[in-house]
Design a protein around this motif. Sequence first.
Motif, PDB file in Angstrom:
ATOM      1  N   LEU A  90       0.688  -1.250  -0.084  1.00 25.99           N
ATOM      2  CA  LEU A  90       0.209   0.026  -0.024  1.00 25.99           C
ATOM      3  C   LEU A  90       0.855   1.123  -0.088  1.00 25.99           C
ATOM      4  CD1 LEU A  90      -2.845   1.131   0.080  1.00 25.99           C
ATOM      5  CD2 LEU A  90      -2.592   1.047   2.493  1.00 25.99           C
ATOM      6  N   LEU A  91       2.094   1.302   0.932  1.00 28.00           N
ATOM      7  CA  LEU A  91       3.078   2.272   0.958  1.00 28.00           C
ATOM      8  C   LEU A  91       3.514   2.713  -0.577  1.00 28.00           C
ATOM      9  CD1 LEU A  91       4.420   2.291   4.397  1.00 28.00           C
ATOM     10  CD2 LEU A  91       2.624   3.897   3.722  1.00 28.00           C
ATOM     11  N   SER A  92       3.824   1.448  -1.133  1.00 25.87           N
ATOM     12  CA  SER A  92       4.548   1.551  -2.458  1.00 25.87           C
ATOM     13  C   SER A  92       3.553   2.167  -3.459  1.00 25.87           C
ATOM     14  CB  SER A  92       5.220   0.220  -2.806  1.00 25.87           C
ATOM     15  OG  SER A  92       6.169  -0.196  -1.997  1.00 25.87           O
ATOM     16  N   ILE A  93       2.349   1.876  -3.467  1.00 27.92           N
ATOM     17  CA  ILE A  93       1.251   2.151  -4.315  1.00 27.92           C
ATOM     18  C   ILE A  93       1.069   3.734  -4.197  1.00 27.92           C
ATOM     19  CG2 ILE A  93      -1.016   2.152  -5.122  1.00 27.92           C
ATOM     20  CD1 ILE A  93      -0.821  -0.923  -4.454  1.00 27.92           C
ATOM     21  N   CYS A  94       0.912   4.204  -2.707  1.00 26.41           N
ATOM     22  CA  CYS A  94       0.783   5.597  -2.497  1.00 26.41           C
ATOM     23  C   CYS A  94       2.039   6.212  -3.089  1.00 26.41           C
ATOM     24  CB  CYS A  94       0.628   5.773  -1.167  1.00 26.41           C
ATOM     25  SG  CYS A  94      -1.112   5.168  -0.562  1.00 26.41           S
ATOM     26  N   SER A  95       3.133   5.707  -2.767  1.00 25.90           N
ATOM     27  CA  SER A  95       4.421   6.540  -3.135  1.00 25.90           C
ATOM     28  C   SER A  95       4.495   6.717  -4.753  1.00 25.90           C
ATOM     29  CB  SER A  95       5.681   5.805  -2.768  1.00 25.90           C
ATOM     30  OG  SER A  95       6.673   6.331  -3.103  1.00 25.90           O
ATOM     31  N   GLY A  96       3.932   5.482  -5.391  1.00 25.63           N
ATOM     32  CA  GLY A  96       3.902   5.936  -6.965  1.00 25.63           C
ATOM     33  C   GLY A  96       2.939   6.879  -7.472  1.00 25.63           C
ATOM     34  N   VAL A  97       1.785   7.096  -6.736  1.00 26.98           N
ATOM     35  CA  VAL A  97       0.914   7.992  -7.105  1.00 26.98           C
ATOM     36  C   VAL A  97       1.363   9.568  -6.837  1.00 26.98           C
ATOM     37  CG1 VAL A  97      -1.551   9.060  -6.545  1.00 26.98           C
ATOM     38  CG2 VAL A  97      -1.369   6.491  -6.547  1.00 26.98           C
ATOM     39  N   LEU A  98       2.065   9.561  -5.845  1.00 25.14           N
ATOM     40  CA  LEU A  98       2.889  11.016  -5.519  1.00 25.14           C
ATOM     41  C   LEU A  98       3.904  11.203  -6.347  1.00 25.14           C
ATOM     42  CD1 LEU A  98       2.569  12.983  -3.158  1.00 25.14           C
ATOM     43  CD2 LEU A  98       1.198  10.809  -2.606  1.00 25.14           C
ATOM     44  N   LEU A  99       4.540  10.193  -6.814  1.00 27.56           N
ATOM     45  CA  LEU A  99       5.649  10.397  -7.912  1.00 27.56           C
ATOM     46  C   LEU A  99       5.014  10.763  -9.214  1.00 27.56           C
ATOM     47  CD1 LEU A  99       8.669  10.242  -8.781  1.00 27.56           C
ATOM     48  CD2 LEU A  99       8.498   7.820  -9.283  1.00 27.56           C
ATOM     49  N   ALA A 100       3.818  10.304  -9.369  1.00 23.43           N
ATOM     50  CA  ALA A 100       3.063  10.727 -10.852  1.00 23.43           C
ATOM     51  C   ALA A 100       2.658  12.162 -10.819  1.00 23.43           C
ATOM     52  CB  ALA A 100       1.817   9.574 -10.965  1.00 23.43           C
ATOM     53  N   LEU A 101       2.224  12.431  -9.366  1.00 20.33           N
ATOM     54  CA  LEU A 101       2.065  13.930  -9.250  1.00 20.33           C
ATOM     55  C   LEU A 101       2.920  14.825  -9.468  1.00 20.33           C
ATOM     56  CD1 LEU A 101      -0.305  15.794  -8.275  1.00 20.33           C
ATOM     57  CD2 LEU A 101       0.450  15.392  -6.068  1.00 20.33           C
ATOM     58  N   HIS A 102       4.117  14.356  -8.817  1.00 17.64           N
ATOM     59  CA  HIS A 102       5.645  14.963  -9.219  1.00 17.64           C
ATOM     60  C   HIS A 102       5.707  15.301 -10.530  1.00 17.64           C
ATOM     61  CE1 HIS A 102       9.631  16.102  -8.800  1.00 17.64           C
ATOM     62  NE2 HIS A 102       9.982  14.958  -9.610  1.00 17.64           N
ATOM     63  N   PHE A 103       5.728  14.227 -11.310  1.00 14.81           N
ATOM     64  CA  PHE A 103       5.963  14.477 -12.673  1.00 14.81           C
ATOM     65  C   PHE A 103       5.068  15.061 -13.536  1.00 14.81           C
ATOM     66  CE2 PHE A 103       8.745  10.508 -12.434  1.00 14.81           C
ATOM     67  CZ  PHE A 103       9.895  11.144 -12.525  1.00 14.81           C
ATOM     68  N   GLY A 104       3.741  15.160 -13.160  1.00 20.66           N
ATOM     69  CA  GLY A 104       2.727  15.888 -13.744  1.00 20.66           C
ATOM     70  C   GLY A 104       2.512  17.358 -13.451  1.00 20.66           C
ATOM     71  N   LEU A 105       3.261  17.712 -12.317  1.00 22.81           N
ATOM     72  CA  LEU A 105       3.339  19.124 -12.026  1.00 22.81           C
ATOM     73  C   LEU A 105       4.572  19.421 -12.581  1.00 22.81           C
ATOM     74  CD1 LEU A 105       2.190  19.060  -8.025  1.00 22.81           C
ATOM     75  CD2 LEU A 105       0.646  19.906 -10.306  1.00 22.81           C
ATOM     76  N   TRP A 106       5.493  18.805 -12.522  1.00 26.80           N
ATOM     77  CA  TRP A 106       7.036  19.581 -12.724  1.00 26.80           C
ATOM     78  C   TRP A 106       6.973  19.440 -14.416  1.00 26.80           C
ATOM     79  CZ3 TRP A 106      12.053  16.829 -13.948  1.00 26.80           C
ATOM     80  CH2 TRP A 106      13.092  17.857 -14.173  1.00 26.80           C
ATOM     81  N   LEU A 107       6.858  18.526 -15.276  1.00 26.91           N
ATOM     82  CA  LEU A 107       7.213  18.659 -16.497  1.00 26.91           C
ATOM     83  C   LEU A 107       6.355  19.813 -17.318  1.00 26.91           C
ATOM     84  CD1 LEU A 107       8.335  15.866 -15.753  1.00 26.91           C
ATOM     85  CD2 LEU A 107       7.854  15.188 -18.041  1.00 26.91           C
ATOM     86  N   PRO A 108       5.119  19.881 -17.051  1.00 25.00           N
ATOM     87  CA  PRO A 108       4.502  21.175 -17.830  1.00 25.00           C
ATOM     88  C   PRO A 108       5.005  22.366 -17.195  1.00 25.00           C
ATOM     89  CG  PRO A 108       2.912  19.444 -16.529  1.00 25.00           C
ATOM     90  CD  PRO A 108       4.003  19.204 -16.283  1.00 25.00           C
ATOM     91  N   SER A 109       5.585  22.609 -15.993  1.00 20.28           N
ATOM     92  CA  SER A 109       6.155  23.710 -15.686  1.00 20.28           C
ATOM     93  C   SER A 109       7.600  24.339 -16.392  1.00 20.28           C
ATOM     94  CB  SER A 109       6.686  23.740 -14.222  1.00 20.28           C
ATOM     95  OG  SER A 109       7.982  22.955 -14.116  1.00 20.28           O
ATOM     96  N   LEU A 110       8.122  23.168 -17.086  1.00 22.54           N
ATOM     97  CA  LEU A 110       9.210  23.386 -17.945  1.00 22.54           C
ATOM     98  C   LEU A 110       9.008  24.177 -19.129  1.00 22.54           C
ATOM     99  CD1 LEU A 110      11.209  20.202 -17.220  1.00 22.54           C
ATOM    100  CD2 LEU A 110      12.006  22.366 -16.552  1.00 22.54           C
ATOM    101  N   SER A 111       7.785  24.120 -19.633  1.00 23.39           N
ATOM    102  CA  SER A 111       7.296  25.006 -20.689  1.00 23.39           C
ATOM    103  C   SER A 111       6.536  26.299 -20.435  1.00 23.39           C
ATOM    104  CB  SER A 111       6.175  24.365 -21.426  1.00 23.39           C
ATOM    105  OG  SER A 111       4.948  23.752 -20.992  1.00 23.39           O
ATOM    106  N   MET A 112       6.607  26.664 -19.098  1.00 25.83           N
ATOM    107  CA  MET A 112       6.121  27.889 -18.550  1.00 25.83           C
ATOM    108  C   MET A 112       7.220  28.736 -18.144  1.00 25.83           C
ATOM    109  SD  MET A 112       2.718  26.455 -16.660  1.00 25.83           S
ATOM    110  CE  MET A 112       1.499  25.720 -17.412  1.00 25.83           C
ATOM    111  N   THR A 113       8.287  28.339 -17.494  1.00 18.68           N
ATOM    112  CA  THR A 113       9.118  29.170 -17.024  1.00 18.68           C
ATOM    113  C   THR A 113      10.686  28.591 -17.434  1.00 18.68           C
ATOM    114  OG1 THR A 113      10.146  29.947 -14.912  1.00 18.68           O
ATOM    115  CG2 THR A 113       9.432  27.835 -14.792  1.00 18.68           C
ATOM    116  N   SER A 114      11.733  29.360 -16.862  1.00 17.66           N
ATOM    117  CA  SER A 114      12.952  28.583 -17.616  1.00 17.66           C
ATOM    118  C   SER A 114      13.306  27.190 -16.804  1.00 17.66           C
ATOM    119  CB  SER A 114      14.054  29.820 -17.012  1.00 17.66           C
ATOM    120  OG  SER A 114      14.512  29.761 -15.764  1.00 17.66           O
TER     121      SER A 114
END
Length: 313
Positions: A90-114
């Motif tokens: 369960l903790l591994s799955i929750c960790s994976g969801v948080l990692l998905a959120l990390h990537f889902g937020l960070w990658l779009p930011s690279l097209s918005m700021t430097s």
Amino acid sequence: MTVPQRADARPAAVPAAPAPEGTPGRTLDFALLAVAVCGVSTSAPLIASIAAPALAIAFWRNAMAVGVLSPVALWRHRAELRGMGRRGLLLSICSGVLLALHFGLWLPSLSMTSVATSTAMVTTTPMWTMVILRMRGHRPPGLAWAGTTLALVGVLLLTGIDLSTGSRALTGDALALGAGLAASVYMLLGSAVRRTTSTTAYTYVCYSTTALALLGACLVSGSALGGYDGRTWLKIAALTVVAQLLGHSLFNRVVRGLGPSTVSTAILLETPGAALIAGLWLGQTPPAAAYPALAVILAGLALVILADRTPST
């Protein structure tokens, strides 16, 4: 960012005491650490140059990593995966969801700021981790609070500079900061699992969950998962190998010999490294006024990491 696992698993066992100075093993660890920093420094510039939706890039990065890990995880760690237990799974799955959120937020930011700004914001992970631990009853040393305050001042300075360039850059800053927060929770959950589970077993479950979550996000948002040209696929493969598998795997390899404080401090070099690559390759440089703010953020985060050497009370 980044980071590290910015992206990134740690060994299951408690890190061993660093080897004595000048030993061959320690020299090799420092060489591998330098390679790892170079690897993760390519992440943000590569992502910024890929002509594909951000969520799709994040999905393929993790899906390809799962494909590489599958033979080892399903053959050598099959029994361990079956015996992880409900809590570990369960903790591994929750960790994976948080990692998905990390990537889902960070990658779009690279097209918005430097690249430099986004990477600096996402590497605020140590600061968020310290704040979360304090909320859970831990008492970090005063040096950690001083570093957090200094990093926050740098963030405010940087967001003030980006506000003057437009709301899009400010939105990118906010996304990258959110990605740093998600990464800190991801690492805290992962550290609990890795007390009893190997890195391979943990990352296999985690990355698989991340890939599935990002696949769902792509389908809901309508992000194209294919139809790219060969150059785009090559860049996505390079991102997976150089930044995720090579960069973060080497961090996992050397943390036992050099200690978490040394490795975490080295990860801060991702910001200037990514900025240099983006400047030379993409011709992308932040405003001159942003450099002092970037330096303040890195100095603050360095203090937070160095405070890790001081026992908490």
